[in-house]
Design a protein around this motif. Structure first.
Motif, PDB file in Angstrom:
ATOM      1  N   THR A 100       0.829  -1.199   0.000  1.00 23.62           N
ATOM      2  CA  THR A 100       0.000   0.000   0.000  1.00 23.62           C
ATOM      3  C   THR A 100       0.870   1.258   0.000  1.00 23.62           C
ATOM      4  O   THR A 100       1.966   1.274   0.581  1.00 23.62           O
ATOM      5  CB  THR A 100      -0.939   0.011   1.222  1.00 23.62           C
ATOM      6  N   SER A 101       0.380   2.292  -0.663  1.00 21.24           N
ATOM      7  CA  SER A 101       1.134   3.555  -0.738  1.00 21.24           C
ATOM      8  C   SER A 101       1.054   4.323   0.568  1.00 21.24           C
ATOM      9  O   SER A 101       1.806   5.275   0.787  1.00 21.24           O
ATOM     10  CB  SER A 101       0.585   4.421  -1.876  1.00 21.24           C
ATOM     11  N   ASP A 102       0.154   3.941   1.429  1.00 22.95           N
ATOM     12  CA  ASP A 102      -0.039   4.609   2.713  1.00 22.95           C
ATOM     13  C   ASP A 102       0.305   3.607   3.800  1.00 22.95           C
ATOM     14  O   ASP A 102      -0.502   2.769   4.182  1.00 22.95           O
ATOM     15  CB  ASP A 102      -1.507   5.051   2.806  1.00 22.95           C
ATOM     16  N   TYR A 108       8.244   1.472   5.015  1.00 25.55           N
ATOM     17  CA  TYR A 108       8.704   2.079   3.753  1.00 25.55           C
ATOM     18  C   TYR A 108      10.220   2.159   3.732  1.00 25.55           C
ATOM     19  O   TYR A 108      10.870   1.859   2.718  1.00 25.55           O
ATOM     20  CB  TYR A 108       8.091   3.473   3.612  1.00 25.55           C
ATOM     21  N   LYS A 123       6.410  -1.969  -5.233  1.00 23.21           N
ATOM     22  CA  LYS A 123       5.427  -1.096  -5.860  1.00 23.21           C
ATOM     23  C   LYS A 123       4.466  -0.615  -4.779  1.00 23.21           C
ATOM     24  O   LYS A 123       3.911  -1.420  -4.034  1.00 23.21           O
ATOM     25  CB  LYS A 123       4.641  -1.845  -6.940  1.00 23.21           C
ATOM     26  N   PHE A 124       4.265   0.696  -4.686  1.00 26.76           N
ATOM     27  CA  PHE A 124       3.387   1.269  -3.679  1.00 26.76           C
ATOM     28  C   PHE A 124       2.143   1.814  -4.379  1.00 26.76           C
ATOM     29  O   PHE A 124       2.240   2.723  -5.206  1.00 26.76           O
ATOM     30  CB  PHE A 124       4.109   2.377  -2.912  1.00 26.76           C
ATOM     31  N   ASP A 126      -2.426   2.497  -4.296  1.00 31.37           N
ATOM     32  CA  ASP A 126      -3.642   2.739  -3.524  1.00 31.37           C
ATOM     33  C   ASP A 126      -4.411   1.428  -3.436  1.00 31.37           C
ATOM     34  O   ASP A 126      -4.922   0.931  -4.435  1.00 31.37           O
ATOM     35  CB  ASP A 126      -4.473   3.819  -4.216  1.00 31.37           C
ATOM     36  N   GLU A 353       5.639  12.089  -1.645  1.00 30.77           N
ATOM     37  CA  GLU A 353       4.926  10.823  -1.486  1.00 30.77           C
ATOM     38  C   GLU A 353       3.901  10.924  -0.360  1.00 30.77           C
ATOM     39  O   GLU A 353       2.804  10.352  -0.447  1.00 30.77           O
ATOM     40  CB  GLU A 353       5.922   9.687  -1.197  1.00 30.77           C
ATOM     41  N   LYS A 356       0.812  12.720  -1.611  1.00 28.84           N
ATOM     42  CA  LYS A 356      -0.010  11.930  -2.537  1.00 28.84           C
ATOM     43  C   LYS A 356      -1.122  11.182  -1.820  1.00 28.84           C
ATOM     44  O   LYS A 356      -2.197  10.960  -2.372  1.00 28.84           O
ATOM     45  CB  LYS A 356       0.870  10.928  -3.300  1.00 28.84           C
TER      46      LYS A 356
END
Length: 385
Positions: A100-102, A108, A123-124, A126, A353, A356
């Motif tokens: 997940t991007s969050d 991270y 790969k990050f 949503d 980031e 975003k």
């Protein structure tokens, strides 16, 4: 406890993995503060030979953790990041991970600063729309890393949906369950292959231990994790295991109060003039509230909120005014904590980031403790006035 599945959560929290000491009958698991164990002949021992490999206090905790997550195999590590490290070490150069991007800044950091240089690609994306995972899968994808609720944006990810995608492509799914604990959410029951905890937080619960844990039902994964635990040596000591075993016994009681106080704080913040957005999955207008209601047994005590005056300076002004909420790293203790993710827990994530995913400079994260709720509301009122 011969069959953990026949007992409810509170009973498992108190009894699972714990039996009276056979030598003395002591109810509490002893602290086996030893490095080595006597052998009657080379290779002939009572199941313990060296405390990096096994320790009776740690064994009791690992069995307790497995029982709480309805799993077969539990492993404890010197920190939550030590547990994450063990999972990524199951991969090989060229493998890909979808995350997940969050997510927590430490996750991270270890992904990008430690493991990327060994040829593992991350790969990050949503994951609030679980279908986004499918679009990113390649022949090299070997792991899907889910964190839900996410830290600090409180995004809810559909574990069961992610598990269906992972199984269809023969990919391992690991879920960071730190915010929810096994009391509120059981990823293995929803199809995950591994569940990860920063035990430091709610499970230990008293801000006095740093530890991590992994639980799985897969014998193959358990063999790999057991080997990595022994070979890499990122283990907790018996004193820390003893403290966590003690903390686990009140996990269900503490989490119930965290949830009650969290709901009261979230509703207060939503009515506060100085507050812009309140991020808490218990609100019906939360994007994935329906998923949270389905896969969680409560909404927890973690809340993030941003200010209408959207600046770092405004956030710091509020943080300095708190009297009961203590400005500090970490979360999940009995005491209420507050933090500024952009400059603390998530400072390792580049500003672009962070923005975003909506992590603004005024965002404040609260770990709502188990104090009297009336006193916490008074503290919030004066800090935000």
């Amino acid at each position: 406890m011969s069959d953990n599945k026949n007992y409810r959560f509170g009973t498992k929290a108190i009894h699972a993995g714990v039996t009276p000491d056979p030598a003395t009958g002591a109810i509490m698991t002893p602290i086996y503060q030893t490095t080595t164990y006597a052998q009657s002949a080379p290779g002939e021992h009572k199941g313990y030979e060296y405390s990096r490999s096994q320790n009776p206090t740690r064994t009791a905790l690992e069995e307790s953790m497995a029982a709480l997550e309805n799993g077969k195999y539990g492993f404890c590590y010197g920190s939550g990041l030590g547990a994450i490290d063990a999972v990524i070490k199951m991969l090989n150069p060229g493998d890909e991970v979808i995350s997940t991007s969050d997510l927590y800044g430490g996750s991270y950091r270890i992904f990008t600063k430690i493991f990327e240089k060994y040829g593992i690609k991350f790969k990050f994306i949503d994951m609030s729309e679980v279908e986004n995972i499918e679009a990113c899968i390649t022949k090299n994808t070997k792991l899907i890393w889910v964190e839900t609720p996410t830290n600090p944006m409180m995004t809810i990810i559909d574990i069961e949906g992610a598990a269906k995608i992972a199984k269809a492509h023969h990919i391992t799914l690991c879920v960071d369950n730190t915010f929810s604990t096994p009391y509120l959410q059981n990823p293995l029951d929803l199809g995950a292959d591994i569940v990860m905890h920063s035990v430091t937080k709610y499970i230990a619960g008293h801000s006095d231990v740093v530890m991590g844990a992994l639980v799985t039902n897969s014998e193959e994964i358990a063999e790999q994790l057991g080997f990595i635990q022994k070979a890499s040596g990122a283990i907790p000591g018996p004193q820390d295991c003893f403290l966590v075993l003690r903390g686990v016994k009140t996990l269900h009681l503490r989490m119930q109060r965290h949830c009650e106080n969290g709901a009261s704080v979230a509703n207060f913040l939503q009515s506060c003039d100085a507050v812009d957005k309140v991020l808490w999955p218990g609100f019906k207008n939360h994007k994935n509230h329906d998923i949270a209601s389905r896969q969680m047994h409560g909404f927890g005590g973690m809340i993030s909120f941003s200010l209408k005056e959207d600046t770092k300076e405004a956030a710091i002004k509020v943080l300095k005014k708190f009297k009961l909420f203590t400005l500090a790293e970490s979360l999940g203790g009995v005491e209420s904590l507050c933090g500024h993710p952009a400059s603390m827990t998530h400072a390792s994530i580049p500003k672009a980031e962070r923005e975003k995913v909506g992590l603004s400079d005024s965002l404040i994260r609260l770990s709502v403790g188990v104090e009297d709720i009336e006193d916490l509301i008074v503290d919030l009122k004066q800090a935000l006035s």
